[in-house]
Write a protein that holds these residues in place. Structure first.
Motif, PDB file in Angstrom:
ATOM      1  N   VAL A  98     112.668 -11.312 -14.514  1.00  0.00           N
ATOM      2  CA  VAL A  98     113.899 -10.856 -14.408  1.00  0.00           C
ATOM      3  C   VAL A  98     114.879 -11.927 -14.237  1.00  0.00           C
ATOM      4  CG1 VAL A  98     115.516  -9.419 -13.022  1.00  0.00           C
ATOM      5  CG2 VAL A  98     113.273  -8.400 -13.678  1.00  0.00           C
ATOM      6  N   GLU A  99     114.478 -12.952 -13.134  1.00  0.00           N
ATOM      7  CA  GLU A  99     115.474 -13.807 -12.788  1.00  0.00           C
ATOM      8  C   GLU A  99     115.606 -14.865 -14.048  1.00  0.00           C
ATOM      9  OE1 GLU A  99     117.349 -14.405 -10.086  1.00  0.00           O
ATOM     10  OE2 GLU A  99     116.513 -12.319  -9.748  1.00  0.00           O
ATOM     11  N   ALA A 100     114.378 -15.028 -14.764  1.00  0.00           N
ATOM     12  CA  ALA A 100     114.348 -15.853 -15.972  1.00  0.00           C
ATOM     13  C   ALA A 100     115.374 -15.469 -17.018  1.00  0.00           C
ATOM     14  CB  ALA A 100     113.153 -16.071 -16.723  1.00  0.00           C
ATOM     15  N   LEU A 101     115.493 -14.171 -17.262  1.00  0.00           N
ATOM     16  CA  LEU A 101     116.415 -13.427 -18.073  1.00  0.00           C
ATOM     17  C   LEU A 101     117.871 -13.345 -17.651  1.00  0.00           C
ATOM     18  CD1 LEU A 101     114.202 -10.092 -18.844  1.00  0.00           C
ATOM     19  CD2 LEU A 101     115.105 -11.813 -20.808  1.00  0.00           C
ATOM     20  N   LYS A 102     118.030 -13.496 -16.364  1.00  0.00           N
ATOM     21  CA  LYS A 102     119.407 -13.521 -15.681  1.00  0.00           C
ATOM     22  C   LYS A 102     120.040 -14.857 -15.990  1.00  0.00           C
ATOM     23  CE  LYS A 102     119.224  -9.991 -12.367  1.00  0.00           C
ATOM     24  NZ  LYS A 102     119.200  -9.682 -10.683  1.00  0.00           N
ATOM     25  N   LYS A 103     118.859 -16.056 -16.061  1.00  0.00           N
ATOM     26  CA  LYS A 103     119.459 -17.350 -16.147  1.00  0.00           C
ATOM     27  C   LYS A 103     120.010 -17.607 -17.579  1.00  0.00           C
ATOM     28  CE  LYS A 103     117.753 -22.003 -15.384  1.00  0.00           C
ATOM     29  NZ  LYS A 103     116.443 -22.832 -14.966  1.00  0.00           N
ATOM     30  N   ILE A 104     119.221 -16.862 -18.648  1.00  0.00           N
ATOM     31  CA  ILE A 104     119.673 -17.234 -19.772  1.00  0.00           C
ATOM     32  C   ILE A 104     121.025 -16.272 -20.015  1.00  0.00           C
ATOM     33  CG2 ILE A 104     117.600 -18.008 -20.528  1.00  0.00           C
ATOM     34  CD1 ILE A 104     117.161 -15.222 -22.035  1.00  0.00           C
ATOM     35  N   THR A 106     123.648 -15.846 -17.859  1.00  0.00           N
ATOM     36  CA  THR A 106     124.787 -15.966 -17.097  1.00  0.00           C
ATOM     37  C   THR A 106     124.952 -17.582 -16.794  1.00  0.00           C
ATOM     38  OG1 THR A 106     123.331 -16.145 -14.986  1.00  0.00           O
ATOM     39  CG2 THR A 106     124.268 -14.154 -15.239  1.00  0.00           C
ATOM     40  N   GLY A 107     124.208 -18.249 -17.629  1.00  0.00           N
ATOM     41  CA  GLY A 107     124.306 -19.754 -17.766  1.00  0.00           C
ATOM     42  C   GLY A 107     125.360 -20.217 -18.509  1.00  0.00           C
ATOM     43  N   ALA A 108     125.522 -21.411 -18.842  1.00  0.00           N
ATOM     44  CA  ALA A 108     126.731 -22.123 -19.177  1.00  0.00           C
ATOM     45  C   ALA A 108     126.888 -21.697 -21.109  1.00  0.00           C
ATOM     46  CB  ALA A 108     126.868 -23.565 -19.647  1.00  0.00           C
ATOM     47  N   ASN A 109     125.694 -21.327 -21.451  1.00  0.00           N
ATOM     48  CA  ASN A 109     125.806 -20.745 -22.962  1.00  0.00           C
ATOM     49  C   ASN A 109     125.000 -19.611 -22.876  1.00  0.00           C
ATOM     50  OD1 ASN A 109     126.023 -20.804 -25.616  1.00  0.00           O
ATOM     51  ND2 ASN A 109     124.580 -22.316 -26.193  1.00  0.00           N
ATOM     52  N   PRO A 110     125.451 -18.522 -22.458  1.00  0.00           N
ATOM     53  CA  PRO A 110     124.805 -17.304 -22.375  1.00  0.00           C
ATOM     54  C   PRO A 110     124.387 -16.606 -23.856  1.00  0.00           C
ATOM     55  CG  PRO A 110     127.079 -16.966 -21.705  1.00  0.00           C
ATOM     56  CD  PRO A 110     127.095 -18.257 -22.058  1.00  0.00           C
ATOM     57  N   GLY A 128     124.515  -4.740 -13.458  1.00  0.00           N
ATOM     58  CA  GLY A 128     125.947  -4.735 -14.140  1.00  0.00           C
ATOM     59  C   GLY A 128     125.799  -6.109 -15.087  1.00  0.00           C
ATOM     60  N   LEU A 129     124.586  -6.303 -15.563  1.00  0.00           N
ATOM     61  CA  LEU A 129     124.667  -7.367 -16.740  1.00  0.00           C
ATOM     62  C   LEU A 129     124.496  -7.096 -17.934  1.00  0.00           C
ATOM     63  CD1 LEU A 129     123.672  -8.903 -14.015  1.00  0.00           C
ATOM     64  CD2 LEU A 129     122.474 -10.299 -15.321  1.00  0.00           C
ATOM     65  N   LEU A 130     124.640  -5.687 -18.202  1.00  0.00           N
ATOM     66  CA  LEU A 130     124.390  -5.232 -19.682  1.00  0.00           C
ATOM     67  C   LEU A 130     125.742  -4.508 -19.870  1.00  0.00           C
ATOM     68  CD1 LEU A 130     120.688  -3.943 -19.652  1.00  0.00           C
ATOM     69  CD2 LEU A 130     121.804  -6.080 -20.357  1.00  0.00           C
ATOM     70  N   LYS A 131     126.149  -4.420 -21.185  1.00  0.00           N
ATOM     71  CA  LYS A 131     127.270  -3.803 -21.690  1.00  0.00           C
ATOM     72  C   LYS A 131     127.166  -2.350 -21.988  1.00  0.00           C
ATOM     73  CE  LYS A 131     131.096  -4.433 -25.223  1.00  0.00           C
ATOM     74  NZ  LYS A 131     132.087  -4.550 -24.101  1.00  0.00           N
ATOM     75  N   GLN A 362     126.526  -8.678 -20.964  1.00  0.00           N
ATOM     76  CA  GLN A 362     127.937  -8.286 -20.558  1.00  0.00           C
ATOM     77  C   GLN A 362     128.764  -9.628 -20.560  1.00  0.00           C
ATOM     78  OE1 GLN A 362     130.393  -5.988 -19.939  1.00  0.00           O
ATOM     79  NE2 GLN A 362     129.121  -5.083 -18.333  1.00  0.00           N
ATOM     80  N   LYS A 363     128.147 -10.900 -20.696  1.00  0.00           N
ATOM     81  CA  LYS A 363     128.760 -12.382 -20.803  1.00  0.00           C
ATOM     82  C   LYS A 363     128.727 -12.815 -22.054  1.00  0.00           C
ATOM     83  CE  LYS A 363     129.065 -13.343 -16.130  1.00  0.00           C
ATOM     84  NZ  LYS A 363     128.623 -14.668 -14.726  1.00  0.00           N
ATOM     85  N   ALA A 364     128.568 -11.941 -23.151  1.00  0.00           N
ATOM     86  CA  ALA A 364     128.201 -12.232 -24.630  1.00  0.00           C
ATOM     87  C   ALA A 364     129.408 -13.120 -25.185  1.00  0.00           C
ATOM     88  CB  ALA A 364     127.751 -11.262 -25.261  1.00  0.00           C
ATOM     89  N   SER A 365     129.157 -14.203 -25.601  1.00  0.00           N
ATOM     90  CA  SER A 365     130.389 -14.746 -26.215  1.00  0.00           C
ATOM     91  C   SER A 365     130.620 -14.374 -27.683  1.00  0.00           C
ATOM     92  CB  SER A 365     130.180 -16.478 -26.337  1.00  0.00           C
ATOM     93  OG  SER A 365     129.099 -16.719 -26.965  1.00  0.00           O
ATOM     94  N   ASN A 366     129.742 -13.527 -28.137  1.00  0.00           N
ATOM     95  CA  ASN A 366     130.065 -12.914 -29.597  1.00  0.00           C
ATOM     96  C   ASN A 366     129.632 -11.437 -29.470  1.00  0.00           C
ATOM     97  OD1 ASN A 366     130.129 -12.733 -32.305  1.00  0.00           O
ATOM     98  ND2 ASN A 366     128.485 -13.970 -32.771  1.00  0.00           N
TER      99      ASN A 366
END
Length: 483
Positions: A98-104, A106-110, A128-131, A362-366
């Motif tokens: 789960v922490e590994a998934l959160k890292k990719i 919420t990082g600089a290039n999610p 709250g990480l999923l749309k 939730q933080k998707a750039s696309n």
């Protein structure tokens, strides 16, 4: 065996791509994309680092082709498996997935999309990480009633009655039964929505014979060499019965509920209602090769058995079709009903699972292309092609039909609900602390002593609690990582 199934699945996926590409190419119009102007869709998966061709052939190749160069998909593993292989001195620490998934995410290039199993989906939705997809589903007028209850109800149950992802396929088992055995015994066959107690009662009525001729009423699998101790895990999963607490600090096995479970199973084995480890194997007749001789259900040694959808097409249908060519094999009528459930958890099964849930970060750039991709793998067209597979179940109900003129209750595979995941993940603890397997082995030995009438259930559970706690204290002092 596993490699053969993988090759078969890959072949089916390749055939599906060959059929769908002309259709998509004909109906897709995309403006010419100049080099360097294509959009990138980043798809996060749990683990990778090796060849990702299987995942691409299953989900992304056709989608990319349909976009005619407008979108390039990048697969991003949360856990790089090559690091496990080449870690220091061959050792590695079990990752926190789960922490590994959160890292990719919420990082600089999610990543834009994540592909999750049920436990990860529940946690990431809660945090709250999923749309939330409900507004998008309503906007595009997607009818969720076209999906089987197993999938939609299961996802909603994990998302506080909201949808944060869609699963294009699911895994499920049903209760297979031998109609001929029930007819000869004059017993009404099983029906949908039975409890475990009702199934065990029916199993007692159709059990008969001795030795190699013994017909058992029920088995948790269709192979000879049963493991009643291991089968207990399947039985108790919907009840959320634990062997130890959240951090594996203390045993939680010495309780009235566990005593009732062990008593139930030991009686079923003692009365030969379900096979024990001493189930007598059939003898191979000279000059008679029967490919199903060591399958307890196909050989007529078990009246009811749990089995997945692939069992129908890999063995059962093939055996019935070629019965007259197989020496020593007797054809029989069969059907399936829903898996039994507990009165405390009606309609819930530990053998139904959602393992490929597609969600938008939730933080998707696309986010627009992310939703377009999820719609594609959840589409009617995709389900229609994937339903030709004989080894998995698609989520769109209208494409779940018996193949090749078969007639059986296929709804039994999609009307049960999966067990809602909890904070307590026993599988992760087994992977994290290798000496927990020693705790499991102690329980297996003690359960066998109960079967051998050397110990009472109560005494065996008390002893397991004591010896298990001693081992868990060693775990606390010196955690051992897998190698």
């Amino acid at each position: 065996m596993g490699s053969k199934k993988w090759v078969r699945k890959l072949l089916l996926a390749t055939m599906a791509i060959a059929m769908i590409i002309p259709m998509l190419a004909a109906c897709t119009k995309t403006d010419e994309v100049k080099p360097g102007q294509e959009r990138v869709l980043r798809v996060g998966v749990l683990y990778g680092g090796y060849d990702d061709s299987y995942f691409r052939s299953q989900y992304t190749d056709v989608f990319e082709f349909s976009k005619q160069g407008a979108i390039t998909i990048e697969i991003v593993p949360a856990v790089d498996q090559t690091e496990m292989r080449w870690g220091s001195n061959g050792e590695y620490k079990q990752p926190d997935y789960v922490e590994a998934l959160k890292k990719i995410m919420t990082g600089a290039n999610p990543v834009d999309v994540v592909v999750l199993d049920a436990s990860q989906y529940r946690i990431l939705a809660r945090d709250g990480l999923l749309k939330q997809l409900d507004p998008l589903i309503q906007q595009d007028k997607i009818d969720t009633n076209e999906f089987v209850p197993t999938v939609i109800d299961g996802l909603k149950a994990m998302g506080d009655n909201n949808l944060y992802g869609l699963a294009p396929t699911f895994y499920s088992q049903a209760l297979f039964y031998n109609k001929t055995i029930f007819k000869e015994a004059g017993v009404e066959p099983p029906t949908d929505n039975m409890t475990w107690e009702q199934v065990f009662d029916k199993a007692k009525l159709v059990s008969k014979g001795e030795g190699k001729d013994r017909v058992y009423g029920f088995s948790f699998n269709h192979y000879f060499g049963s493991d009643p101790f291991g089968d207990i895990d399947t039985y108790v999963k919907p009840l959320n019965l634990r062997k130890f607490d959240d951090e594996a600090d203390n045993m939680t096995i010495n309780t009235p509920k566990w005593e009732n479970v062990w008593t139930t199973f030991s009686k079923l084995v003692a009365e030969k209602i379900i096979p024990g480890t001493d189930m007598e194997m059939p003898e191979m007749q000279e000059g008679q090769y029967n490919p199903f001789q060591y399958d307890s259900f196909l050989s007529g040694r078990v009246a009811m058995v749990l089995g997945d959808y692939s069992f129908i097409n890999s063995d059962l249908a093939d055996a019935m079709k070629n019965a007259d060519k197989i020496k020593g094999f007797t054809k029989f009528d069969w059907d399936v009903v829903t898996l039994p459930s507990h009165a405390e958890a009606p309609g819930v099964s530990g053998l139904v699972s959602l393992s490929s849930i597609f969600s938008i970060n939730q933080k998707a750039s696309n986010p627009d292309d992310a939703w377009d991709f999820i719609k594609f793998v959840s589409s009617d067209e995709w389900a229609k092609l994937r339903s030709r597979s004989s080894y998995e179940l698609v989520s769109r109900q209208k494409y779940l039909k018996p193949k090749d003129g078969a007639d059986f209750n296929i709804a039994a595979f999609y009307n049960m609900k999966p067990v809602p995941p909890t904070e307590h993940n026993e599988e992760e603890l087994f992977m994290k602390y290798s000496n927990i397997w020693e705790v499991q082995d102690i329980g297996r030995t003690l359960f066998q002593e109960v079967l051998d009438k050397k110990k009472s259930v109560s005494d065996a559970l008390k002893e397991w609690e004591t010896k298990g706690n001693q081992l868990l204290k060693k775990k606390q002092a010196n955690p051992v990582y897998n190698k």
